[in-house]
Design an enzyme around this catalytic site. Structure first.
Site, PDB file in Angstrom:
ATOM      1  CG  PHE A 101      -7.516  17.187 -24.873  1.00 19.29           C
ATOM      2  CD1 PHE A 101      -7.545  16.627 -26.134  1.00 19.29           C
ATOM      3  CD2 PHE A 101      -7.803  16.379 -23.782  1.00 19.29           C
ATOM      4  CE1 PHE A 101      -7.850  15.275 -26.304  1.00 19.29           C
ATOM      5  CE2 PHE A 101      -8.108  15.034 -23.952  1.00 19.29           C
ATOM      6  CZ  PHE A 101      -8.133  14.483 -25.213  1.00 19.29           C
ATOM      7  CB  THR A 102     -12.474  16.825 -24.495  1.00 14.39           C
ATOM      8  OG1 THR A 102     -11.548  15.737 -24.399  1.00 14.39           O
ATOM      9  CG2 THR A 102     -12.871  17.011 -25.945  1.00 14.39           C
ATOM     10  CE  LYS A 118      -4.591   9.365 -24.520  1.00 16.92           C
ATOM     11  NZ  LYS A 118      -4.691  10.780 -24.274  1.00 16.92           N
ATOM     12  NE  ARG A 170     -11.219  14.312 -30.005  1.00 13.61           N
ATOM     13  CZ  ARG A 170     -11.806  14.008 -28.847  1.00 13.61           C
ATOM     14  NH1 ARG A 170     -13.056  14.348 -28.610  1.00 13.61           N
ATOM     15  NH2 ARG A 170     -11.162  13.366 -27.917  1.00 13.61           N
ATOM     16  CE1 TYR A 199      -4.129   1.892   0.457  1.00 18.75           C
ATOM     17  CE2 TYR A 199      -2.585   3.426   1.474  1.00 18.75           C
ATOM     18  CZ  TYR A 199      -3.827   3.175   0.910  1.00 18.75           C
ATOM     19  OH  TYR A 199      -4.734   4.180   0.784  1.00 18.75           O
ATOM     20  CG  ASP A 209      -2.094  17.555 -22.401  1.00 17.11           C
ATOM     21  OD1 ASP A 209      -1.542  16.445 -22.314  1.00 17.11           O
ATOM     22  OD2 ASP A 209      -3.308  17.690 -22.573  1.00 17.11           O
ATOM     23  CG  PHE A 228     -16.999  13.736 -26.933  1.00 21.37           C
ATOM     24  CD1 PHE A 228     -16.744  14.886 -26.206  1.00 21.37           C
ATOM     25  CD2 PHE A 228     -16.130  12.670 -26.821  1.00 21.37           C
ATOM     26  CE1 PHE A 228     -15.641  14.955 -25.364  1.00 21.37           C
ATOM     27  CE2 PHE A 228     -15.028  12.722 -25.991  1.00 21.37           C
ATOM     28  CZ  PHE A 228     -14.787  13.874 -25.249  1.00 21.37           C
TER      29      PHE A 228
END
Ligand SMILES: *Cc1c(COP(=O)(O)O)cnc(C)c1O
Length: 465
Positions: A127-128, A261, A385, A75, A218, A451
């Site tokens: 960005f969303t 990613k 998009r 933990y 980002d 979306f």
């Protein structure tokens, strides 16, 4: 650069396979109807080639799978966290690391730590999830991307760049004290995966520093951005991707990363910084929202696979093949007469839905419609998009972005050249009968990030003029 139509062989061979099926046309029609014509609501088992996203859909290497076995599931104070921290220090160069369950977890910690309600955040296009978190923290977003980003046909190397004049005017207008930070997306997902040059990133950081404004990156696909710098920016031609990534990170105070990613893992993210105060705040919020600051919502084995993935992702052979695969799909689509955004992005080819379906108005949701008709035609799943992703503004009106795109995203190390040939051929065939394709309208519209969960229905077919 290699002729993109000449495919670059994969720098890997297949060790394990996962069967996929193309279900019959009448079934695809029925499944699309059940999904409310939203590709996010399709079941994966009904999809043949899944180009919805490259987020968490990548294939791990044998080394990553092996690393899962040595995960330390303690933990507190897990050895796997130490391994991850060491990998991030080595590859990104930030001393302080807070793991999170994925990228938006890092965005949450960052925005809650640094934004006071009423403050502004500037960025190179939104960005969303990033904008949603900025707004949730009471921040106001300002787009300062270069104008060329909005033109899908402008073939320029760095369409993700920050417009320094816009940024300076913005800082002067709202006052530096009212700017929480400037967030530079490298590359810019919503602009078609367009990169930022190192020169621009440096100049942006300098401008911010002059005004006492903090800068964050980002960095969900920062390695792809680095590889595009390596290919396109004179001063960095052919330099190792790893070196370029480090130099990018040197410009900013912090980086928020979705590890789903670049780093080839299926889940994970982190916030990394050289700012001790941010580190302390984010660590504390982490306990509240993610989990203890040495696991951040992840299992020890996830931290371990991520540490291996971070070292793999900057190897030139891997990242070069990825860019070559995207370029191959782009070139094949163009050869079929499909209008695509140029230059191609690092993670996806973006189809220009306005040019594909010129008979549809923006309110008939061309990109959403095209994504639906692509699935119906060939079982390939893509993503909108455009106006649907852009959502509504504070007054409740639909935002109308200039770009109305369908994203064909390539998961890393998953599909072969033959799969890409199939995609290009089928979308090319759809283009040749596009004048009969109808638009869509909303029948259900969720409040946040609509979306993902919205439902639609087809409008009557317009007869071509
Ligand atoms: C994916 C992504 C995010 C959000 O990360 P999640 O892991 O999906 O939460 C943020 N910014 C960019 C540019 C992304 O591509």
């Amino acid at each position: 650069m290699r002729d993109p139509i000449n495919a670059t062989p994969e720098p890997y061979k297949i060790k394990m396979i996962e069967p996929i099926h193309l279900i019959p046309a009448d079934e695809r029609k029925a499944r699309l109807r059940e999904a409310g014509w939203n590709t996010f609501l399709l079941r994966s088992r009904d999809v043949y080639i899944d180009l919805l996203t490259d987020s968490g859909t990548n294939a791990m290497s044998d080394r990553q799978w092996a690393a899962l076995m040595v995960g330390d599931e303690a933990y507190a104070g897990s050895a796997s966290f130490e391994n991850l921290e060491a990998a991030i220090r080595e590859v990104y160069g930030f001393p302080h690391v807070v793991p999170t369950h994925q990228g938006r977890g890092a965005e949450h910690l960052l925005s809650q730590s640094w934004i006071k309600p009423g403050q502004h955040v500037a960025g190179n296009m939104y960005f969303t999830t990033t904008r949603a978190h900025i707004e949730l923290a009471g921040g106001i977003f300002e787009d300062v991307i270069v104008d060329e980003a909005h033109d899908p046909s402008a073939e320029l190397p760095f369409k993700g760049n920050v417009d320094l004049k816009k940024l300076e005017a913005f800082i002067k207008r709202v006052g530096a004290a009212n700017v929480a930070y400037v967030a530079v997306g490298c590359p810019v997902n919503m602009a078609g995966g367009q990169p930022v040059s190192l020169e621009n990133l440096r100049a942006t950081a300098e401008l911010c520093r002059r005004h006492g404004v903090r800068v964050v990156m980002d960095g969900a696909r920062a390695v792809e951005n680095a590889a595009m710098i390596r290919a396109r920016e004179k001063a960095w031609k052919g330099k190792p991707t790893a070196e370029i990534l480090k130099e990018m990170c040197r410009q900013v105070d912090a980086i928020s990363v979705s590890a789903k990613k670049d780093a080839y893992v299926n889940i994970g993210g982190f916030l990394a910084t050289r700012d001790a105060e941010l580190y302390e705040k984010a660590q504390n919020l982490c306990v509240l929202f993610e989990g203890l600051h040495t696991y951040g919502g992840l299992a020890g084995r996830d931290l371990e696979a991520l540490a291996v993935g971070i070292r793999e992702m900057v190897q030139d052979e891997w990242i070069e093949h990825r860019l070559a695969q995207v370029a191959y799909l782009g070139a094949r689509l163009e050869a079929e007469g499909v209008p695509v955004v140029k230059p191609y992005g690092g993670h996806a080819v973006f189809v220009d839905a306005k040019a594909f379906l010129p008979h549809l108005d923006a309110d008939e949701l061309p990109a959403q419609s095209l994504a639906a008709w692509i699935y119906e035609a060939c079982g390939v799943r893509a993503m909108e998009r455009g106006v649907v992703s852009a959502g509504r503004d504070s007054k409740g009106s639909n935002r109308h972005p200039e770009l109305e795109l369908v994203r064909l995203t390539l998961p890393r190390r998953v599909y072969t050249q033959t799969h890409l040939d199939f995609v290009a051929r089928e979308i090319g065939a759809l283009k040749r009968r596009a004048s009969n394709l109808p638009g869509l309208r909303f029948v259900r519209e969720p409040k946040h990030l609509r979306f993902f969960q919205a439902r639609f229905e087809p409008l009557p077919v317009k007869s071509a003029a």
